[in-house]
Design an enzyme around this catalytic site. Structure first.
Site, PDB file in Angstrom:
ATOM      1  N   GLU A   1       0.850  -1.195   0.000  1.00 35.24           N
ATOM      2  CA  GLU A   1       0.000   0.000   0.000  1.00 35.24           C
ATOM      3  C   GLU A   1       0.883   1.241   0.000  1.00 35.24           C
ATOM      4  O   GLU A   1       1.754   1.364   0.866  1.00 35.24           O
ATOM      5  CB  GLU A   1      -0.904  -0.008   1.240  1.00 35.24           C
ATOM      6  CG  GLU A   1      -1.913  -1.142   1.231  1.00 35.24           C
ATOM      7  CD  GLU A   1      -2.392  -1.533   2.620  1.00 35.24           C
ATOM      8  OE1 GLU A   1      -2.124  -0.808   3.586  1.00 35.24           O
ATOM      9  OE2 GLU A   1      -3.041  -2.596   2.725  1.00 35.24           O
TER      10      GLU A   1
ATOM     11  N   GLU B   1      -4.439  -6.140   3.053  1.00 33.74           N
ATOM     12  CA  GLU B   1      -3.239  -6.893   3.420  1.00 33.74           C
ATOM     13  C   GLU B   1      -3.359  -8.367   3.043  1.00 33.74           C
ATOM     14  O   GLU B   1      -2.370  -9.012   2.690  1.00 33.74           O
ATOM     15  CB  GLU B   1      -2.952  -6.750   4.919  1.00 33.74           C
ATOM     16  CG  GLU B   1      -2.520  -5.350   5.345  1.00 33.74           C
ATOM     17  CD  GLU B   1      -3.667  -4.359   5.463  1.00 33.74           C
ATOM     18  OE1 GLU B   1      -4.853  -4.792   5.410  1.00 33.74           O
ATOM     19  OE2 GLU B   1      -3.409  -3.158   5.603  1.00 33.74           O
TER      20      GLU B   1
ATOM     21  N   GLN C   1       2.348  -1.936   5.741  1.00 31.26           N
ATOM     22  CA  GLN C   1       2.672  -0.560   6.136  1.00 31.26           C
ATOM     23  C   GLN C   1       3.188  -0.447   7.583  1.00 31.26           C
ATOM     24  O   GLN C   1       4.147   0.258   7.844  1.00 31.26           O
ATOM     25  CB  GLN C   1       1.443   0.310   5.930  1.00 31.26           C
ATOM     26  CG  GLN C   1       1.758   1.743   5.677  1.00 31.26           C
ATOM     27  CD  GLN C   1       0.615   2.422   4.933  1.00 31.26           C
ATOM     28  OE1 GLN C   1      -0.468   2.581   5.478  1.00 31.26           O
ATOM     29  NE2 GLN C   1       0.840   2.800   3.697  1.00 31.26           N
ATOM     30  N   PHE C   2       2.522  -1.142   8.477  1.00 32.32           N
ATOM     31  CA  PHE C   2       2.962  -1.264   9.879  1.00 32.32           C
ATOM     32  C   PHE C   2       2.646  -2.690  10.303  1.00 32.32           C
ATOM     33  O   PHE C   2       1.635  -3.247   9.881  1.00 32.32           O
ATOM     34  CB  PHE C   2       2.197  -0.287  10.792  1.00 32.32           C
ATOM     35  CG  PHE C   2       2.580   1.153  10.608  1.00 32.32           C
ATOM     36  CD1 PHE C   2       3.571   1.741  11.380  1.00 32.32           C
ATOM     37  CD2 PHE C   2       1.948   1.920   9.650  1.00 32.32           C
ATOM     38  CE1 PHE C   2       3.923   3.071  11.204  1.00 32.32           C
ATOM     39  CE2 PHE C   2       2.298   3.256   9.461  1.00 32.32           C
ATOM     40  CZ  PHE C   2       3.283   3.829  10.244  1.00 32.32           C
TER      41      PHE C   2
ATOM     42  N   PRO D   1      -4.989  -8.691   8.977  1.00 31.11           N
ATOM     43  CA  PRO D   1      -5.881  -9.219   7.937  1.00 31.11           C
ATOM     44  C   PRO D   1      -5.181 -10.245   7.041  1.00 31.11           C
ATOM     45  O   PRO D   1      -5.828 -11.082   6.429  1.00 31.11           O
ATOM     46  CB  PRO D   1      -6.284  -7.982   7.126  1.00 31.11           C
ATOM     47  CG  PRO D   1      -6.066  -6.841   8.059  1.00 31.11           C
ATOM     48  CD  PRO D   1      -4.892  -7.232   8.919  1.00 31.11           C
TER      49      PRO D   1
ATOM     50  N   HIS E   1       0.316   0.967  15.573  1.00 29.51           N
ATOM     51  CA  HIS E   1       1.533   1.396  14.881  1.00 29.51           C
ATOM     52  C   HIS E   1       2.793   1.083  15.709  1.00 29.51           C
ATOM     53  O   HIS E   1       3.864   1.547  15.380  1.00 29.51           O
ATOM     54  CB  HIS E   1       1.495   2.902  14.589  1.00 29.51           C
ATOM     55  CG  HIS E   1       0.480   3.297  13.564  1.00 29.51           C
ATOM     56  ND1 HIS E   1      -0.872   3.204  13.781  1.00 29.51           N
ATOM     57  CD2 HIS E   1       0.606   3.786  12.304  1.00 29.51           C
ATOM     58  CE1 HIS E   1      -1.522   3.630  12.718  1.00 29.51           C
ATOM     59  NE2 HIS E   1      -0.653   3.987  11.801  1.00 29.51           N
TER      60      HIS E   1
END
Lengths: 360, 325
Positions: free
Chosen positions: B29, B60, B82-83, B89, B129
């Protein structure tokens, strides 16, 4: 039926109040009493001012990462205004104006972005779920609440929010399908703000509109001018009626725009053009709603100025109050893990406390 | 030799591997045009095109399940999450499929793929995060889990991960993404997966850490420099399969063991390492093998995060406690 008349398959978009503040569809203009209209506008205005100040505080290093709502106030407030106090709101993380309309205190909302879990501890009577960061996951919760309230014979609906990017997640599909299968009183509201961080709506899905997706689940979908609070109001009102009749969920795609960055960590100038931003600035939801209220003799520049000042002071004062509590207490971060703290966790807390005592 | 941060070492390694091997691709992403939210994939799309540096839809499970398919289909995908808090997911894909494909097909289908993700706390971030999820993936048969703590190892481990015939979870300590620079050779090299590194030799206690906590342990050792404690510091580098031999050898020499990790305590990697120490070096121990870990609580939001984050002071205190046992 608005969802029939404004069929997304025929390229129709529901609009009532255009960007110049003119009613373009008189028959559809909702009869909202003056107090409510003013409450709607004021929530949008408070949302806008709180948003602007939050960005300022963040740049001053006083606020942590923050996800701005600028430009999306009408989507949130227009929809929430069509619901009752007894209805539910299941937010993602960019719904501050809607949460304010539904009664959340600015102090709590700011506390969340200030990095304090207490910000998610909203009064239960508000029926607002906590902010949900994992994209689209909250929509399954909306279905679940709708199922429970229906089974318990409560006349309530649940509005679940998601962004355009969220429609790509599996859980978006799962939640819509689940609600549709059981004819649940759920209203799915997509805040299509055109950008999922740097990914434009056009790269997110090949579907012509996001409202199209409703058809596959066997529910009506409608595309609405999300910067038009009146259009959002009537679309949500109709979805609510449908839900309470037992006819199941509705998907509302609100066409709006994120005028700010994704979060304060994001730099949108990397991926989008200024002219696109200015196009949408002209379509500012507050601007048109103000004209509408002025034409109804409910609002004027003087009131605007006074209200802005009042809210600016209120927002500043609220933030200063938050800043007094610099940190969360140690017990707080342990206490809510279980109803009763297990022995081993209590030992961990005690160990840490004795460490703190020793190094003092 | 060029000086690089962990982040720029990751970026240039991806570039090098994509240049050398047309089947290596990157997906995630915002990982294409923008180069990822941390810019780890910056410039790759501009150089290799949209087909090899992919901006995926926001999903994800599609990224990870898709990467599995790409690996079966002849590519070597490097997927970016991303994190690490957002990997969940895709957890079903990782645990139910990615980890099992070799075994399930008795070796017919193997998965040369890498799942990269920034992890860890201490950056005053929003919820989801700051997680350290290495224990969860370390628990799953079929996965390899690596975590660099330096720019040099970031390159070597990523190269090894891309060339590995099996799926590798590559955790990136985002707290120290840009914290310091190190000389990183331009030429291709691998740091072997499964090998720890003795960063400093010592005789009184073995301390094992990885990711950003290696740096915190080094700071702790500074705090202890006048205490007359000789610390042997090991950067584990690979969580699974971890280097038992290096740990065994070290503990047999020092007689004391401390493992430091930010991942939650219960069923965390520390328990596994301590079990190894007990089995392999029991008769050499002069103190109970000890762990200093994240508490068993959801990692707090920033205003409570300091109660959770492991400071050099806490590490120093724990080292003293073990040595004085």
């Amino acid at each position: 039926m608005l969802t029939k008349k404004f069929d997304p398959l025929k390229g129709k978009i529901l609009e009532v109040l255009n960007h110049e503040g003119k009613i373009v569809n008189e028959k559809l203009e909702p009869k909202i009493d003056d107090d409510k209209l003013l409450k709607m506008y004021k929530s949008m205005l408070l949302g806008r001012i709180a948003d602007t100040k939050a960005l300022q505080f963040q740049r001053q290093g006083r606020m942590l990462t923050y996800a701005p709502i600028k430009g999306q106030e009408a989507t949130q407030v227009g929809s929430m205004a069509a619901l009752s106090e007894t209805d539910w709101m299941v937010p993602a993380f960019r719904e501050m104006a809607g949460m304010l309309y539904k009664g959340a205190s600015l102090k709590k909302l700011f506390l969340y972005w200030y990095g304090n879990e207490e910000g998610n501890n909203l009064d239960k009577s508000l029926k607002i779920l906590p902010i949900s960061v994992p994209i689209a996951s909250q929509l399954n919760h909306a279905s679940g609440i709708a199922y429970a309230r229906k089974l318990l014979k409560k006349e309530e609906v649940v509005a679940g929010f998601v962004g355009d990017g969220g429609t790509s997640q599996g859980e978006f599909h799962e939640a819509l399908n689940f609600s549709a299968v059981f004819d649940l009183p759920t209203i799915f509201i997509i805040q299509n703000n055109q950008w999922a961080i740097s990914t434009p709506r056009s790269s997110q899905t090949k579907a012509e509109t996001l409202a199209h997706k409703a058809i596959g689940y066997g529910m009506p979908g409608i595309q609405v001018d999300g910067n038009d609070p009146l259009a959002m109001y009537i679309a949500t009102e109709e979805a609510k009626k449908r839900a309470l009749k037992g006819d199941g969920p509705t998907l509302i795609e609100a066409l709006t725009y994120r005028l700010g960055p994704h979060t304060t960590s994001d730099d949108p100038t990397i991926y989008r053009e200024d002219k696109e931003v200015s196009y949408w600035e002209e379509r500012d939801p507050l601007k048109r709603f103000k004209i509408y209220l002025e034409n109804k003799d409910l609002w004027d520049d003087k009131k605007e100025e006074k209200q802005r000042k009042e809210y600016t002071d209120f927002v500043t004062k609220t933030f200063k109050e938050i800043e007094k509590d610099k940190f969360v207490d140690l017990e707080e971060v342990f206490n809510y893990t279980y109803a009763e703290m297990p022995k081993d966790l209590k030992d961990q807390l005690d160990d840490y406390k004795s460490y703190l005592k020793e190094v003092k | 030799m060029p000086l690089k941060t962990i982040l720029s070492a990751i970026n240039s390694t991806l570039d090098q591997q994509m240049e050398k091997d047309d089947t290596v691709i990157s997906l995630g992403e915002d990982a294409g045009f923008e180069g990822g939210v941390f810019r780890a994939t910056k410039g790759l799309q501009q150089k290799y095109g949209k087909e090899r540096s992919i901006d995926t839809p926001l999903a994800e499970s599609a990224i990870i399940g898709g990467a599995l398919g790409m690996a079966v289909g002849g590519l070597k995908p490097v997927a970016e999450i991303q994190f690490s808090g957002f990997v969940l997911p895709g957890f079903n894909q990782i645990v139910a499929h990615v980890a099992r494909f070799r075994n399930r097909t008795r070796g017919t289908y193997t998965l040369p793929m890498v799942i990269r993700m920034p992890y860890g706390g201490g950056i005053r971030a929003l919820e989801h995060h700051s997680e350290s999820l290495e224990s969860i993936f370390g628990h799953i048969p079929g996965l390899k889990v690596v975590i660099p703590s330096t720019p040099y190892d970031a390159k070597g481990l990523l190269t090894a991960a891309i060339k590995d015939p099996d799926p590798v979870m590559y955790f990136e300590p985002k707290r120290i993404y840009r914290a310091f620079k190190q000389e990183v050779p331009d030429e291709e090299y691998s740091v072997p997966i499964g090998k720890a590194k003795v960063l400093k030799k010592g005789t009184d206690i073995t301390v094992v850490a990885w990711g950003s906590l290696v740096r915190e342990t080094v700071k702790a050792m500074e705090l202890l420099k006048d205490e007359g404690i000789s610390v042997e510091l090991i950067d584990l580098r690979t969580i699974k399969p971890f280097d038992k031999e290096t740990i065994e050898k070290s503990v047999k020499k020092t007689g004391r063991f401390l493992v430091v990790h930010e991942a939650y305590k219960t069923f965390g990697p520390g328990a596994e390492l301590i079990s190894t120490v007990n089995v392999k070096a029991f008769l050499y121990l002069e103190a109970p093998p000890t762990r200093l870990t994240g508490h068993d609580i959801t990692i707090p939001l920033p205003k409570g995060e300091h109660h959770f984050i492991i400071s050099p002071e806490r590490i120093a205190k724990k080292i003293k406690d073990v040595v004085k046992f």
